[in-house]
Motif scaffolding. Structure first.
Motif, PDB file in Angstrom:
ATOM      1  N   THR A 275      -1.833   6.311   0.770  1.00 14.26           N
ATOM      2  CA  THR A 275      -0.930   5.547   1.629  1.00 14.26           C
ATOM      3  C   THR A 275      -1.069   6.054   3.049  1.00 14.26           C
ATOM      4  N   ALA A 276      -1.507   5.176   3.940  1.00 11.47           N
ATOM      5  CA  ALA A 276      -1.552   5.492   5.366  1.00 11.47           C
ATOM      6  C   ALA A 276      -0.162   5.217   5.931  1.00 11.47           C
ATOM      7  N   LEU A 277       0.517   6.281   6.319  1.00 13.53           N
ATOM      8  CA  LEU A 277       1.926   6.180   6.683  1.00 13.53           C
ATOM      9  C   LEU A 277       2.123   5.591   8.074  1.00 13.53           C
ATOM     10  N   SER A 278       3.192   4.828   8.184  1.00 14.35           N
ATOM     11  CA  SER A 278       3.635   4.301   9.475  1.00 14.35           C
ATOM     12  C   SER A 278       5.049   4.816   9.726  1.00 14.35           C
ATOM     13  N   PRO A 279       5.374   5.223  10.942  1.00 16.90           N
ATOM     14  CA  PRO A 279       6.729   5.747  11.200  1.00 16.90           C
ATOM     15  C   PRO A 279       7.829   4.717  11.013  1.00 16.90           C
ATOM     16  N   ASP A 280       7.478   3.424  11.006  1.00 18.04           N
ATOM     17  CA  ASP A 280       8.499   2.392  10.806  1.00 18.04           C
ATOM     18  C   ASP A 280       8.565   1.905   9.354  1.00 18.04           C
TER      19      ASP A 280
ATOM     20  N   ASN B 124       6.170   0.507   7.647  1.00 15.56           N
ATOM     21  CA  ASN B 124       5.217  -0.568   7.374  1.00 15.56           C
ATOM     22  C   ASN B 124       3.871   0.061   6.994  1.00 15.56           C
ATOM     23  N   HIS B 125       3.845   0.674   5.814  1.00 14.43           N
ATOM     24  CA  HIS B 125       2.696   1.471   5.409  1.00 14.43           C
ATOM     25  C   HIS B 125       1.537   0.591   4.937  1.00 14.43           C
ATOM     26  N   LEU B 126       0.374   1.206   4.898  1.00 14.43           N
ATOM     27  CA  LEU B 126      -0.821   0.566   4.349  1.00 14.43           C
ATOM     28  C   LEU B 126      -1.268   1.376   3.141  1.00 14.43           C
ATOM     29  N   ARG B 127      -1.454   0.724   2.018  1.00 11.24           N
ATOM     30  CA  ARG B 127      -1.840   1.424   0.793  1.00 11.24           C
ATOM     31  C   ARG B 127      -3.269   1.042   0.415  1.00 11.24           C
ATOM     32  N   LEU B 128      -4.099   2.064   0.221  1.00 12.18           N
ATOM     33  CA  LEU B 128      -5.482   1.872  -0.193  1.00 12.18           C
ATOM     34  C   LEU B 128      -5.578   2.259  -1.658  1.00 12.18           C
ATOM     35  N   GLU B 129      -5.742   1.283  -2.514  1.00 12.29           N
ATOM     36  CA  GLU B 129      -5.791   1.516  -3.951  1.00 12.29           C
ATOM     37  C   GLU B 129      -7.230   1.450  -4.441  1.00 12.29           C
ATOM     38  N   GLY B 130      -7.497   2.180  -5.526  1.00 15.54           N
ATOM     39  CA  GLY B 130      -8.843   2.194  -6.076  1.00 15.54           C
ATOM     40  C   GLY B 130      -9.764   3.076  -5.252  1.00 15.54           C
ATOM     41  N   ALA B 131     -10.997   3.214  -5.711  1.00 17.98           N
ATOM     42  CA  ALA B 131     -11.961   4.080  -5.051  1.00 17.98           C
ATOM     43  C   ALA B 131     -12.262   3.582  -3.650  1.00 17.98           C
TER      44      ALA B 131
ATOM     45  N   ASP C  27      11.636  11.687   1.662  1.00 21.43           N
ATOM     46  CA  ASP C  27      11.424  10.242   1.610  1.00 21.43           C
ATOM     47  C   ASP C  27      10.592   9.823   2.826  1.00 21.43           C
ATOM     48  N   PHE C  28       9.345   9.464   2.583  1.00 19.08           N
ATOM     49  CA  PHE C  28       8.479   8.981   3.653  1.00 19.08           C
ATOM     50  C   PHE C  28       8.650   7.466   3.798  1.00 19.08           C
ATOM     51  N   ARG C  29       9.875   7.091   4.055  1.00 20.58           N
ATOM     52  CA  ARG C  29      10.256   5.687   4.288  1.00 20.58           C
ATOM     53  C   ARG C  29       9.707   4.770   3.196  1.00 20.58           C
ATOM     54  N   GLY C  30       9.985   5.158   1.952  1.00 21.96           N
ATOM     55  CA  GLY C  30       9.668   4.297   0.817  1.00 21.96           C
ATOM     56  C   GLY C  30       8.264   4.438   0.264  1.00 21.96           C
ATOM     57  N   ALA C  31       7.428   5.306   0.819  1.00 23.62           N
ATOM     58  CA  ALA C  31       6.084   5.491   0.285  1.00 23.62           C
ATOM     59  C   ALA C  31       6.154   6.134  -1.092  1.00 23.62           C
ATOM     60  N   ASN C  32       5.225   5.784  -1.954  1.00 28.00           N
ATOM     61  CA  ASN C  32       5.168   6.365  -3.298  1.00 28.00           C
ATOM     62  C   ASN C  32       4.857   7.854  -3.194  1.00 28.00           C
ATOM     63  N   PRO C  33       5.763   8.736  -3.644  1.00 29.80           N
ATOM     64  CA  PRO C  33       5.520  10.177  -3.495  1.00 29.80           C
ATOM     65  C   PRO C  33       4.358  10.696  -4.338  1.00 29.80           C
ATOM     66  N   LYS C  34       3.876   9.880  -5.287  1.00 25.92           N
ATOM     67  CA  LYS C  34       2.736  10.303  -6.100  1.00 25.92           C
ATOM     68  C   LYS C  34       1.393   9.938  -5.458  1.00 25.92           C
TER      69      LYS C  34
ATOM     70  N   TYR D  60       7.849  10.937  10.289  1.00 24.10           N
ATOM     71  CA  TYR D  60       7.480  10.020   9.205  1.00 24.10           C
ATOM     72  C   TYR D  60       8.427  10.123   8.008  1.00 24.10           C
ATOM     73  N   ALA D  61       9.109  11.250   7.873  1.00 26.89           N
ATOM     74  CA  ALA D  61      10.104  11.432   6.812  1.00 26.89           C
ATOM     75  C   ALA D  61      11.343  12.044   7.448  1.00 26.89           C
ATOM     76  N   PRO D  62      12.239  11.200   7.994  1.00 30.50           N
ATOM     77  CA  PRO D  62      13.407  11.719   8.716  1.00 30.50           C
ATOM     78  C   PRO D  62      14.202  12.724   7.883  1.00 30.50           C
ATOM     79  N   GLY D  63      14.539  13.830   8.513  1.00 30.91           N
ATOM     80  CA  GLY D  63      15.318  14.855   7.832  1.00 30.91           C
ATOM     81  C   GLY D  63      14.489  15.862   7.073  1.00 30.91           C
ATOM     82  N   LEU D  64      13.208  15.657   6.989  1.00 28.05           N
ATOM     83  CA  LEU D  64      12.381  16.598   6.207  1.00 28.05           C
ATOM     84  C   LEU D  64      12.470  18.031   6.736  1.00 28.05           C
TER      85      LEU D  64
END
Length: 502
Positions: A76-81, A83-90, A327-334, A414-418
């Motif tokens: 997951t390429a994180l966005s501070p707002d 609006n992340h981009l997820r790259l799945e698969g190889a 919490d990275f604004r809803g990104a999958n922690p795995k 990217y993860a407020p309060g971290l």
């Protein structure tokens, strides 16, 4: 004391791969490791990304305890707002997020070409590099087959491979893509663990070398082993032991014994001497030649080349203990999480490091191990590879403090309060990594991966075919061809060269 015909110095992935192959051919092998556990520098990486398929198959690592928590981990390429981009698969086979349609099509085409080019070049990684000399006895048939495979891609791909091979990553991505997050994640991957930014000349070739490896048989996939990357070293050590290899940990070699201008054994830090007619060093070439042998036994020209080999580390390792899962604004922690807002952000993080300074906004790869395997103490762990970090700042303590502050500020964006969740923090700068692992400059690859230090120029001109500068000595580290990462290729190739030499 048992008698051995081969001593391998270093139980990193290359040392264990070489030991296993030699033992499988009937050699009596002793592996000496200075640390308390095997694996070497593999634990610097979070993920397996270029394991040599020959090594994985021959050592049957799954039978020796290697399990994958994720054999094809998403990024997951994180966005501070948020609006992340997820790259799945190889290598981002599928994109999830706000990406223009033209970028999706352009990336699908570019991705296919990159994997195709890496696959065509991969046989170079699995052979002794050729020598540029008359009558050198190069494997002309194998080299011709690589050329034929490249030509059979078609005229357009053949020209494109020649065009991009020595170009830079920034221009390659900028020519075809517009999405900043996509370009940032790819630029981060291409420069991971190296001393180069996206605009650095010849930054595409090391990326293709990285993409030639596999995870669980899938090219370009990222694998997360159960127990972390240390589990890969443990599995390889078990496989080597099952093949008859003897492994001694906490046995640091202080010197290679040289008698009659021939390597005849080693001396341990405590003074113990162990003799064998063949010594294989899986330590960095600089360390082997300058520290374990010394200028007395090698010529002045080689000593100079060893001293001048570029080995600048540019990556730091951050470990945080947290009270709760961030919490990275809803990104999958795995997922593997990447902070790299654009290809320009990656370059801007590299610029100050050239001058011994720390970046204000470092880019990083983040893994949350406890999202996969809960810790017994109930605490959460965050591990990050942070780029870029100076390897030789004027004030090390000040640089470490500034780098930690910049990392926490970036994570907080990217993860407020971290930052408020942090109970303990450890930041290993490149000079700390050098002190822990012996890698010169804290350079992951035991010598930078750059065009002038690859193929027949790696580690040095005239010393690129694994045979050391004195009889009885062989080199098998990541500082040799084809380079670093977590592949085991250099060790496997070195063992093959020893077999061919008889």
């Amino acid at each position: 004391m048992p008698s051995y015909d081969t001593i391998v110095i270093g139980a990193g992935l290359n040392g264990l791969a070489a030991a296993h192959r030699l033992a499988a051919k009937g050699a009596s092998v002793l592996v000496l490791e200075g640390a308390d556990t095997p694996g070497g520098g593999a634990a610097l990486s979070h993920l397996s990304y270029n394991l040599d398929p020959r090594v994985a198959a021959a050592m049957n690592l799954s039978a020796h305890g290697l399990e994958w928590l994720a054999a094809n981990l998403a990024t997951t390429a994180l966005s501070p707002d948020g609006n992340h981009l997820r790259l799945e698969g190889a290598l981002g086979d599928r994109l999830t997020g706000d990406v223009p349609a033209q970028d999706r099509a352009a990336w699908a085409s570019l991705r296919a070409r990159l994997l195709r080019f890496a696959a065509v070049l991969s046989p170079l990684n699995q052979m002794t590099p050729p020598r540029i000399a008359k009558g050198a006895g190069n494997p002309m048939v194998k080299l011709a087959m690589i050329g034929l495979r490249a030509r059979l891609m078609g005229a357009a791909d053949f020209r494109e491979l020649g065009r991009i091979l020595l170009t830079n990553v920034h221009d390659l991505l900028d020519d075809e893509l517009t999405s900043p997050l996509l370009k940032g994640a790819l630029a981060f991957d291409a420069t991971l663990g190296g001393w180069l930014g996206p605009r650095s000349p010849n930054s595409v070739l090391p990326w293709l070398v990285r993409l030639s490896g596999q995870t669980a048989g899938v090219q370009g996939a990222l694998g997360l082993p159960k127990g972390g990357m240390a589990a890969l070293g443990t599995a390889m050590a078990r496989a080597a032991a099952a093949q008859g290899v003897t492994l001694r940990c906490a046995a640091r070699v202080s010197r290679i014994l040289v008698e009659g201008e021939r390597a005849v054994g080693v001396v341990l830090a405590g003074g113990e001497e162990i003799r064998a007619p063949r010594v294989v060093s899986a330590l960095a070439p600089k360390v082997t030649l300058l520290d374990l042998i010394g200028p007395r036994h090698i010529d002045a020209g080689l000593t100079t080349r060893a001293r001048q080999q570029k080995a600048r580390g540019g990556a730091a390792k951050l470990h945080l203990t947290l009270r709760s899962l961030p919490d990275f604004r809803g990104a999958n922690p795995k997922d593997r999480l990447v902070i790299a807002a654009s290809e320009h952000a990656v370059e801007q993080a590299f610029n100050p490091v050239k001058y011994g300074q720390t970046p204000e906004a470092p880019v990083m790869e983040i893994v949350l191990p406890t999202a996969h395997e809960p810790a017994p103490d109930g605490r959460h762990r965050l591990s990050a590879i942070v780029q870029f970090a100076p390897h030789a700042p004027p004030d090390r303590d000040a640089a470490r403090a500034a780098m930690l502050q910049a990392c926490l500020a970036q994570l907080g964006a990217y993860a407020p309060g971290l930052p408020d969740l942090v109970e303990a923090a450890e930041l290993l700068m490149p000079y700390d990594i050098e002190a822990m692992t012996g890698l010169p400059g804290g350079q992951w690859h035991a010598g930078e991966l750059s065009v002038e230090q690859m193929l027949f120029l790696r580690p040095f001109p005239g010393l690129s075919q694994y045979k050391g500068p004195i009889p009885g000595l062989w080199l098998a580290s990541a500082g040799c061809h084809p380079g670093g990462g977590v592949s085991g290729s250099a060790g496997w190739n070195a063992a093959a060269a020893m077999e061919a030499a008889g």
